[in-house]
Design an enzyme around this catalytic site. Structure first.
Site, PDB file in Angstrom:
ATOM      1  N   ARG A 139      31.592 -31.763 -46.602  1.00 57.73           N
ATOM      2  CA  ARG A 139      30.356 -32.204 -45.693  1.00 57.73           C
ATOM      3  C   ARG A 139      29.843 -33.316 -46.574  1.00 57.73           C
ATOM      4  O   ARG A 139      28.603 -33.587 -46.257  1.00 57.73           O
ATOM      5  CB  ARG A 139      29.289 -30.906 -45.994  1.00 57.73           C
ATOM      6  N   THR A 183      32.368 -26.917 -50.638  1.00 60.10           N
ATOM      7  CA  THR A 183      32.290 -27.668 -49.570  1.00 60.10           C
ATOM      8  C   THR A 183      30.916 -28.372 -49.287  1.00 60.10           C
ATOM      9  O   THR A 183      30.969 -29.298 -48.220  1.00 60.10           O
ATOM     10  CB  THR A 183      32.538 -26.800 -48.098  1.00 60.10           C
ATOM     11  N   GLY A 199      32.320 -18.728 -50.991  1.00 58.87           N
ATOM     12  CA  GLY A 199      33.143 -17.684 -51.460  1.00 58.87           C
ATOM     13  C   GLY A 199      32.236 -16.408 -51.062  1.00 58.87           C
ATOM     14  O   GLY A 199      32.593 -15.239 -51.415  1.00 58.87           O
ATOM     15  N   GLY A 200      31.326 -16.463 -50.237  1.00 56.08           N
ATOM     16  CA  GLY A 200      30.365 -14.887 -49.749  1.00 56.08           C
ATOM     17  C   GLY A 200      31.246 -14.240 -49.120  1.00 56.08           C
ATOM     18  O   GLY A 200      30.932 -12.826 -49.251  1.00 56.08           O
ATOM     19  N   GLU A 201      32.514 -14.565 -48.635  1.00 54.05           N
ATOM     20  CA  GLU A 201      33.299 -13.435 -48.043  1.00 54.05           C
ATOM     21  C   GLU A 201      34.243 -12.855 -48.931  1.00 54.05           C
ATOM     22  O   GLU A 201      35.326 -12.259 -48.661  1.00 54.05           O
ATOM     23  CB  GLU A 201      34.067 -14.117 -46.754  1.00 54.05           C
ATOM     24  N   ASN A 269      24.940 -15.336 -47.274  1.00 57.34           N
ATOM     25  CA  ASN A 269      24.833 -13.911 -47.174  1.00 57.34           C
ATOM     26  C   ASN A 269      25.159 -13.161 -48.125  1.00 57.34           C
ATOM     27  O   ASN A 269      25.741 -13.541 -49.046  1.00 57.34           O
ATOM     28  CB  ASN A 269      25.410 -13.571 -45.671  1.00 57.34           C
ATOM     29  N   ASP A 312      25.529 -11.222 -41.493  1.00 60.10           N
ATOM     30  CA  ASP A 312      26.161 -12.591 -42.023  1.00 60.10           C
ATOM     31  C   ASP A 312      25.124 -13.495 -41.661  1.00 60.10           C
ATOM     32  O   ASP A 312      25.734 -14.706 -41.236  1.00 60.10           O
ATOM     33  CB  ASP A 312      27.481 -12.899 -41.300  1.00 60.10           C
ATOM     34  N   ASP A 314      23.741 -16.067 -43.012  1.00 57.66           N
ATOM     35  CA  ASP A 314      23.429 -17.050 -44.008  1.00 57.66           C
ATOM     36  C   ASP A 314      22.258 -18.000 -43.970  1.00 57.66           C
ATOM     37  O   ASP A 314      22.195 -18.273 -42.732  1.00 57.66           O
ATOM     38  CB  ASP A 314      24.774 -17.947 -44.072  1.00 57.66           C
ATOM     39  N   ARG A 339      20.262 -18.974 -39.054  1.00 59.02           N
ATOM     40  CA  ARG A 339      21.305 -18.190 -38.188  1.00 59.02           C
ATOM     41  C   ARG A 339      20.719 -17.372 -37.376  1.00 59.02           C
ATOM     42  O   ARG A 339      21.200 -17.035 -36.163  1.00 59.02           O
ATOM     43  CB  ARG A 339      22.437 -17.495 -38.774  1.00 59.02           C
TER      44      ARG A 339
END
Length: 687
Positions: A139, A183, A199-201, A269, A312, A314, A339
């Site tokens: 980004r 990113t 890497g939150g997931e 998140n 989720d 975030d 969100r």
């Protein structure tokens, strides 16, 4: 919370004393530009340290913007072209040179007046990075000390010589194999590079990292997840290590108030995303705005937007700093678009609400250990906050409706409201300009075990087949948090893109159907529309060369939206001569598989044809009793999982080259998704 691995406490104390002084070799020219209003150059992702994306240039204004044409359009040699990439970066411009980065972390320097390529940096990053959450994207960049800085998907921060593109230094923040990546655009200020981490997931431990801008040496880290005994640890279950894998990534570029000496950013998140059953408590500092002392990383304040997040939700959009007057008193504001569909507006000196935010009771699910209340802002949300009934789903709810092991429809979804898109602020209108996604998801908790480097979400969400996916673009009055004007858009616009505002009274933004727009910042009236030929999903920038004002936007699509991919940088000016291109195929406005139905196809390839996030064919018709094979030919793990509530089946995670089969004995229509990437849809018609 402040620590560098392996460094003794005495060294950290000494380091804190050293970095409290101005950083040696700081770039005074860039720092001056960062602290002041944005003029002829655009030297950081958010325009300046405020992230308000407001340009003082006004050669192009509401009276003449309709005369714009393309000044030049340059293709970036195929970098980041394909279905797994997004082109969402804002170019930087300094002294007539433009710098832009693609979704493959490749960087190009261009003549900002002509578009001619001056140098190029090819990242060479591994194409099998398996810990990418939401597509290959970068980004943006930072600049200072004669260097261009970028974070990479492989979790390295890289510095390039501005004149040649040669690598000056490269510093690993973590290993991508452990779930980490970068990113977001980094921030340069006062000799320091600040970067977040993704890497939150994947069960990571989020952190902000400060590096010496000249050498790349890591100066300090501030972890967004507290260790036992640290501030915030009381919001996690005592005697557990859940916070050490609790996600809380930083997806955005920080902002700085030099007068206060504070650095601000938003945090993503918690992990596992959808399973709160083992992490009782508010779970700081997930889904929060945080302020640190910019020189040392010492905690200043925080505000949590969502307690004990299981949706989720975030806080992924960059924070925005602005000054205003409320009740006759000058106030220092900070805002972040969530969100949830709300904009959260605080006093940036202390983190207290600037416009009212009230803790209100919300629905409960004891098994999810849900929070008793949530902070609800005064004013207006920018997207609807209740789902509509859809056949096949018995449970329907609004914002903060909990769920367990049967699907519940909730609006906004976890990819609703404002995601990564930046939100600018105009001091002329006093408005914040908020992009939004209107999308309902079916949420489901199913639990999962933590394994280093693998997805750790504890459930999932997906938009039901046939449900609409649209958007809003809203001007919010920063003094009241109420809607000044709003456009309903046929496409989702909250996931990428964003906009920029100018002293010429303009809001500039792209759309996923390829159109570049200029709006009247005060009224929202559309004044200019131009078809770029590619998905226009990046925030524009404004700059000046030799007395001529230009507007530039990167157009290359957004893979989560399915907008047309490419590698083009478009610039516009009043002296431009280039006309529009043909419109590309538009993105979807309804959830579900697309494309022709292929009769007899018993082999589905995932990630084929340079389109990572796809099933090929997406729709097939087979005879009852047919065994269907699913082969992952993409670069990252995928699966195929039945979407209907009464039809649970899954291939399980498939690594690159792996095949699994599913037998279909019963006639009917079966829809499926990739559960890690629920914007991928497939359909099997069994006769």
């Amino acid at each position: 919370m402040l620590r560098v691995a392996g460094w003794p406490t005495a060294t950290l104390i000494l380091m804190g004393l050293l970095v409290s002084a101005p950083a040696r070799g700081a770039d005074e020219e860039i720092d001056k530009l960062l602290r002041g209003p944005v003029g002829k150059d655009w030297v950081t992702n958010g325009g300046n340290l405020t992230n308000n994306r407001y340009s003082t240039l006004k050669q192009i204004d509401t009276t003449n913007v309709g005369k714009l044409k393309g000044a030049w359009m340059t293709r970036l040699k195929g970098s980041g072209v394909g279905g797994k990439y997004s082109l969402e970066a804002s170019p930087l411009v300094k002294d007539g040179i433009m710098y832009v980065v693609t979704g493959n972390d490749d960087v190009f320097a261009l003549n900002a007046k002509t578009g001619e390529v001056i140098w190029e940096y090819w990242s060479g990053i591994e194409q099998n990075i398996s810990t990418v959450c939401c597509g290959w994207v970068n980004r943006g960049l930072a600049m200072g000390e004669g260097l261009i800085y970028l974070g990479q998907l492989d979790a390295n921060v890289v510095a390039l010589d501005m004149k040649t593109g040669k690598v000056a230094w490269k510093t690993p923040i973590e290993k991508w194999q452990n779930g980490y990546g970068i990113t977001s655009a980094p921030l340069y200020y006062d000799g320091v590079i600040y970067t977040g981490i993704t890497g939150g997931e994947f069960g990571v431990r989020g952190r902000l990292t400060a590096l010496n801008a000249k050498t790349g040496e890591i100066m300090w880290r501030w972890f967004t997840l507290p260790a036992p005994g640290e501030k915030g640890s009381e919001t996690w279950p005592a005697g557990t290590d859940h916070s050490m894998r609790g996600g809380a990534a930083i997806w955005n570029t920080p902002a700085v108030d030099p007068e206060l000496g504070l650095l601000y950013f938003a945090v993503g998140n918690c992990g596992p995303d959808y399973d709160g059953s083992m992490r009782e408590g508010d779970n700081l500092f997930c889904t929060s705005m945080v302020a640190l002392k910019a020189k040392t990383g010492e905690y200043a304040w925080h505000f949590q937007e969502v307690h004990h997040d299981i949706w989720d939700y975030d806080a992924a959009s960059p924070v925005v700093l602005f000054d205003t007057v409320i009740n006759g008193q000058p106030r220092k504001g900070i805002a972040e678009a969530g969100r949830t569909g709300w904009v959260y507006i605080l006093d940036r000196t202390n983190g207290k609400p600037l416009v009212g935010i009230e803790e209100k009771p919300v629905p409960q699910e004891p098994r999810q250990k849900t929070a008793a209340t949530q902070p609800i802002p005064t004013g207006d949300p920018v997207v609807p906050q209740c789902a509509e009934k859809i056949p096949g789903y018995d449970e329907v709810g609004c914002l903060y409706t909990p769920f367990w092991e049967s699907p519940v429809l909730v609006q906004p979804s976890g990819v609703g409201g404002t995601n990564w898109s930046p939100m600018p602020y105009s001091p002329d209108t006093g408005y914040l300009y908020v992009p939004g996604t209107v999308r309902t998801s079916a949420f489901l908790r199913f639990g999962s075990q933590y394994t280093n480097g693998l997805r750790y979400t504890g459930g999932g969400q997906a938009a039901p087949i046939g449900s609409p996916m649209t958007g809003t673009f809203t001007a919010i009055d920063a003094k009241t948090n109420k809607i000044a004007w709003q456009h309903k858009t046929p496409y989702r616009v909250g996931g990428g893109g964003g906009s920029t505002v100018t002293a010429g009274g303009l809001v500039l933004r792209g759309e996923p159907d390829g159109n570049f727009l200029a709006l009247d910042a005060k009224t929202g009236q559309e004044l200019f529309r131009f078809q770029t030929g590619f998905g226009a999903d990046a925030p524009p920038v404004v700059y000046e060369v030799d007395g001529e004002e230009y507007i530039a936007i990167a157009t290359g699509g957004n893979q989560m939206q399915g907008s047309a991919y490419g590698d083009a940088i478009w610039t516009f000016s009043l002296k431009g001569q280039l006309g529009p291109l043909w419109a590309p195929p538009p993105p979807q406005t309804v959830a579900g598989p697309t494309g022709p139905i292929v009769a007899g196809a018993d082999a589905i390839k995932i990630g084929a044809n340079n389109t990572e996030y796809s099933f090929s064919p997406a729709r097939t018709r087979i005879k009852s009793g047919t065994t269907l094979s699913f082969t992952n030919v993409g670069d990252i793990p995928h699966d195929a999982s039945g979407l209907q509530p009464d039809n649970s089946w899954s291939t399980g995670a498939l690594a690159k080259g792996e095949t699994k089969t599913v037998k279909f004995d019963k006639p009917g229509i079966y829809y499926y998704i990739c559960s890690p990437h629920p914007w991928m849809y497939g359909q099997v018609i069994v006769e």
